[in-house]
Write a protein that holds these residues in place. Structure first.
Motif, PDB file in Angstrom:
ATOM      1  N   LEU A  25       0.818  -1.217   0.000  1.00  0.00           N
ATOM      2  CA  LEU A  25       0.000   0.000   0.000  1.00  0.00           C
ATOM      3  C   LEU A  25       0.852   1.267   0.000  1.00  0.00           C
ATOM      4  O   LEU A  25       0.429   2.294  -0.531  1.00  0.00           O
ATOM      5  CB  LEU A  25      -0.957  -0.005   1.193  1.00  0.00           C
ATOM      6  CG  LEU A  25      -2.107  -0.992   1.083  1.00  0.00           C
ATOM      7  CD1 LEU A  25      -2.878  -1.065   2.391  1.00  0.00           C
ATOM      8  CD2 LEU A  25      -3.031  -0.622  -0.074  1.00  0.00           C
ATOM      9  N   LEU A  31      -6.042  -8.516   7.525  1.00  0.00           N
ATOM     10  CA  LEU A  31      -6.871  -7.372   7.144  1.00  0.00           C
ATOM     11  C   LEU A  31      -7.785  -6.936   8.288  1.00  0.00           C
ATOM     12  O   LEU A  31      -7.976  -5.736   8.500  1.00  0.00           O
ATOM     13  CB  LEU A  31      -7.684  -7.703   5.897  1.00  0.00           C
ATOM     14  CG  LEU A  31      -6.864  -7.826   4.613  1.00  0.00           C
ATOM     15  CD1 LEU A  31      -7.694  -8.492   3.520  1.00  0.00           C
ATOM     16  CD2 LEU A  31      -6.341  -6.471   4.160  1.00  0.00           C
ATOM     17  N   GLN A  68      -7.736  -3.348   9.825  1.00  0.00           N
ATOM     18  CA  GLN A  68      -8.961  -2.547   9.847  1.00  0.00           C
ATOM     19  C   GLN A  68      -9.208  -2.031  11.266  1.00  0.00           C
ATOM     20  O   GLN A  68      -9.555  -0.859  11.440  1.00  0.00           O
ATOM     21  CB  GLN A  68     -10.131  -3.407   9.366  1.00  0.00           C
ATOM     22  CG  GLN A  68     -11.402  -2.635   9.158  1.00  0.00           C
ATOM     23  CD  GLN A  68     -12.515  -3.503   8.596  1.00  0.00           C
ATOM     24  OE1 GLN A  68     -12.385  -4.710   8.449  1.00  0.00           O
ATOM     25  NE2 GLN A  68     -13.625  -2.885   8.289  1.00  0.00           N
ATOM     26  N   VAL A  75      -6.557   0.000   7.059  1.00  0.00           N
ATOM     27  CA  VAL A  75      -7.278  -0.311   5.826  1.00  0.00           C
ATOM     28  C   VAL A  75      -8.764  -0.173   6.101  1.00  0.00           C
ATOM     29  O   VAL A  75      -9.206  -0.154   7.249  1.00  0.00           O
ATOM     30  CB  VAL A  75      -6.990  -1.738   5.288  1.00  0.00           C
ATOM     31  CG1 VAL A  75      -5.535  -1.906   4.913  1.00  0.00           C
ATOM     32  CG2 VAL A  75      -7.447  -2.804   6.252  1.00  0.00           C
ATOM     33  N   TYR A 130     -10.572  -4.356  -0.180  1.00  0.00           N
ATOM     34  CA  TYR A 130      -9.859  -3.659   0.884  1.00  0.00           C
ATOM     35  C   TYR A 130      -8.943  -2.629   0.254  1.00  0.00           C
ATOM     36  O   TYR A 130      -8.357  -2.864  -0.803  1.00  0.00           O
ATOM     37  CB  TYR A 130      -9.049  -4.647   1.722  1.00  0.00           C
ATOM     38  CG  TYR A 130      -9.940  -5.559   2.518  1.00  0.00           C
ATOM     39  CD1 TYR A 130     -10.326  -5.223   3.814  1.00  0.00           C
ATOM     40  CD2 TYR A 130     -10.426  -6.740   1.972  1.00  0.00           C
ATOM     41  CE1 TYR A 130     -11.167  -6.044   4.541  1.00  0.00           C
ATOM     42  CE2 TYR A 130     -11.262  -7.570   2.699  1.00  0.00           C
ATOM     43  CZ  TYR A 130     -11.623  -7.216   3.981  1.00  0.00           C
ATOM     44  OH  TYR A 130     -12.469  -8.024   4.705  1.00  0.00           O
ATOM     45  N   ARG A 145      -6.474   1.172   1.318  1.00  0.00           N
ATOM     46  CA  ARG A 145      -5.839   1.970   2.367  1.00  0.00           C
ATOM     47  C   ARG A 145      -6.864   2.892   2.993  1.00  0.00           C
ATOM     48  O   ARG A 145      -7.677   3.505   2.297  1.00  0.00           O
ATOM     49  CB  ARG A 145      -4.694   2.779   1.760  1.00  0.00           C
ATOM     50  CG  ARG A 145      -3.879   3.554   2.767  1.00  0.00           C
ATOM     51  CD  ARG A 145      -2.738   4.244   2.098  1.00  0.00           C
ATOM     52  NE  ARG A 145      -3.266   5.350   1.302  1.00  0.00           N
ATOM     53  CZ  ARG A 145      -2.594   6.457   1.064  1.00  0.00           C
ATOM     54  NH1 ARG A 145      -1.372   6.601   1.497  1.00  0.00           N
ATOM     55  NH2 ARG A 145      -3.119   7.422   0.355  1.00  0.00           N
TER      56      ARG A 145
END
Length: 85
Positions: free
Chosen positions: A18, A51, A55, A60, A72, A74
């Motif tokens: 990312l 993830l 999160q 994310v 998903y 950034r």
């Protein structure tokens, strides 16, 4: 065959991706295929765990497209105001 990487290693790899591709957005399967080092064999459950951790940390965000695919990307970084003082 290399053992599956730890969740923290997957988080680090996703963050590196990312950083290099700030506008990237993909499904868990796409992240497994394209965002992680080629020589890694990572199952979708490990990527989902990474993830979810990211999160929860605000790194994310999860978005469901009109076709109901979850991607998903950034998280938006908070804007920083710079005062002239």
């Amino acid at each position: 065959m290399r053992p599956q990487p730890r969740t923290s290693e997957v988080v680090d790899a996703i963050l590196r991706y990312l950083h290099s591709h700030p506008d990237a957005a993909d499904t868990v399967d796409g992240i497994c295929e394209w965002w992680l080092p080629r020589h890694w064999r990572v199952d979708a459950q490990c990527v989902e765990a990474a993830l979810l951790r990211m999160q929860a940390q605000g790194l994310v965000r999860r978005r469901e497209n009109a076709d109901h695919h979850v991607v998903y990307l950034r998280a938006k970084m908070p804007s920083v105001s710079v005062s002239g003082k």
